[in-house]
Design a protein around this motif. Structure first.
Motif, short mmCIF file in Angstrom:
data_model
loop_
_atom_site.label_atom_id
_atom_site.label_comp_id
_atom_site.label_asym_id
_atom_site.label_seq_id
_atom_site.Cartn_x
_atom_site.Cartn_y
_atom_site.Cartn_z
N ALA A 171 11.68 62.69 69.68
CA ALA A 171 11.84 61.67 68.63
C ALA A 171 13.18 61.83 67.93
CB ALA A 171 10.69 61.77 67.62
N TRP A 172 13.57 63.06 67.64
CA TRP A 172 14.86 63.32 66.97
C TRP A 172 16.01 62.84 67.86
CZ3 TRP A 172 16.29 64.10 62.22
CH2 TRP A 172 17.56 64.62 61.94
N GLU A 173 15.93 63.14 69.14
CA GLU A 173 16.99 62.71 70.07
C GLU A 173 17.01 61.18 70.19
OE1 GLU A 173 19.50 64.56 71.35
OE2 GLU A 173 18.62 66.13 70.09
N GLU A 174 15.84 60.55 70.24
CA GLU A 174 15.77 59.08 70.29
C GLU A 174 16.46 58.47 69.06
OE1 GLU A 174 14.55 56.76 72.45
OE2 GLU A 174 13.93 58.24 73.94
N MET A 175 16.17 59.06 67.88
CA MET A 175 16.78 58.55 66.64
C MET A 175 18.31 58.65 66.74
SD MET A 175 18.50 59.67 63.69
CE MET A 175 18.14 61.41 63.57
N LYS A 176 18.82 59.79 67.18
CA LYS A 176 20.28 59.98 67.27
C LYS A 176 20.88 59.06 68.33
CE LYS A 176 20.66 64.37 67.97
NZ LYS A 176 21.25 65.70 68.12
N ASN A 177 20.22 58.92 69.48
CA ASN A 177 20.75 58.09 70.56
C ASN A 177 20.76 56.61 70.21
OD1 ASN A 177 21.19 60.35 72.17
ND2 ASN A 177 19.22 60.17 73.20
N TYR A 178 19.80 56.17 69.42
CA TYR A 178 19.75 54.76 69.04
C TYR A 178 20.82 54.40 68.01
CZ TYR A 178 18.07 50.28 67.36
OH TYR A 178 18.00 48.96 67.02
N ALA A 179 21.13 55.36 67.13
CA ALA A 179 22.04 55.09 66.02
C ALA A 179 23.43 54.69 66.52
CB ALA A 179 22.15 56.32 65.13
N ALA A 180 23.98 53.66 65.88
CA ALA A 180 25.33 53.17 66.17
C ALA A 180 25.76 52.34 64.96
CB ALA A 180 25.35 52.34 67.45
#
Length: 192
Positions: free
Chosen positions: A53-62
């Protein structure tokens, strides 16, 4: 000959009364106990899913977009196993106004289904890396997070940045920490 009798269970002593004769019985109650958050947050499957979930949050952010990710955590008392529900995502936050994002978790199973009973919930807060430097937010559980955990009588688990406050432009790869929150370190026992 077939005889059918009707009984009443109105005695406080859990005795049946039938045709002016007493018939002693025992009532059986089941107590379902749920795991403590200290066990839940260290379960290997839960840790793996929280990291995802943490990685998904970081990967989605832009620039112009960010969102929270989370899931419910379930307990199966018959197997004494903890498992994670489906990964869920909050709405896209299209800009940096109102620095807090949100997520509305929905149970994966019927709430009272014994084999898969909700025992906790997890979510992660978002980065502000792509926001202007004048934007900031305090880290940790929000009042809304705490109120939700308390209203559901569930322990909450959160990933957020380690610093007490983060600012626009701070790296999304800064150190983060796990926090538990709410009044409940364990879902209250259920008596059936």
């Amino acid at each position: 000959m077939l005889c059918i009798g009707f009984s009443s269970c109105s005695n406080e002593n859990d005795e049946f009364v039938q045709d002016n004769k007493e018939m002693n019985t025992r009532s059986v109650k089941a107590i379902h106990t749920f795991p403590n958050v200290s066990r839940i947050k260290t379960d290997p499957d839960v840790v793996k899913k929280m990291n995802e979930a943490w990685e998904e949050m970081k990967n989605y952010a832009a620039k112009g977009k960010r969102r929270e990710y989370g899931f419910y955590i379930y307990y199966d008392e018959s197997s004494d196993k903890i498992h994670c529900g489906k990964m869920q995502m909050g709405d896209n936050i299209p800009n940096c106004e109102g620095t807090h994002a949100s997520i509305e978790l929905k149970p994966d199973y019927p709430a009272l289904e014994f084999q898969n009973t909700v025992c906790a919930h997890f979510h992660c807060h978002t980065t502000l890396q792509y926001c202007p430097s004048y934007v900031s937010r305090e880290t940790g559980p929000s009042i809304g997070d705490i109120n939700f955990a308390n209203s559901q009588q569930l322990p909450g688990i959160l990933y957020d940045y380690e610093d007490a406050k983060i600012y626009g432009g701070d790296s999304k790869d800064k150190k983060y920490k796990m926090q538990t929150f709410g009044e409940y370190a364990q879902r209250p026992d259920r008596i059936y």
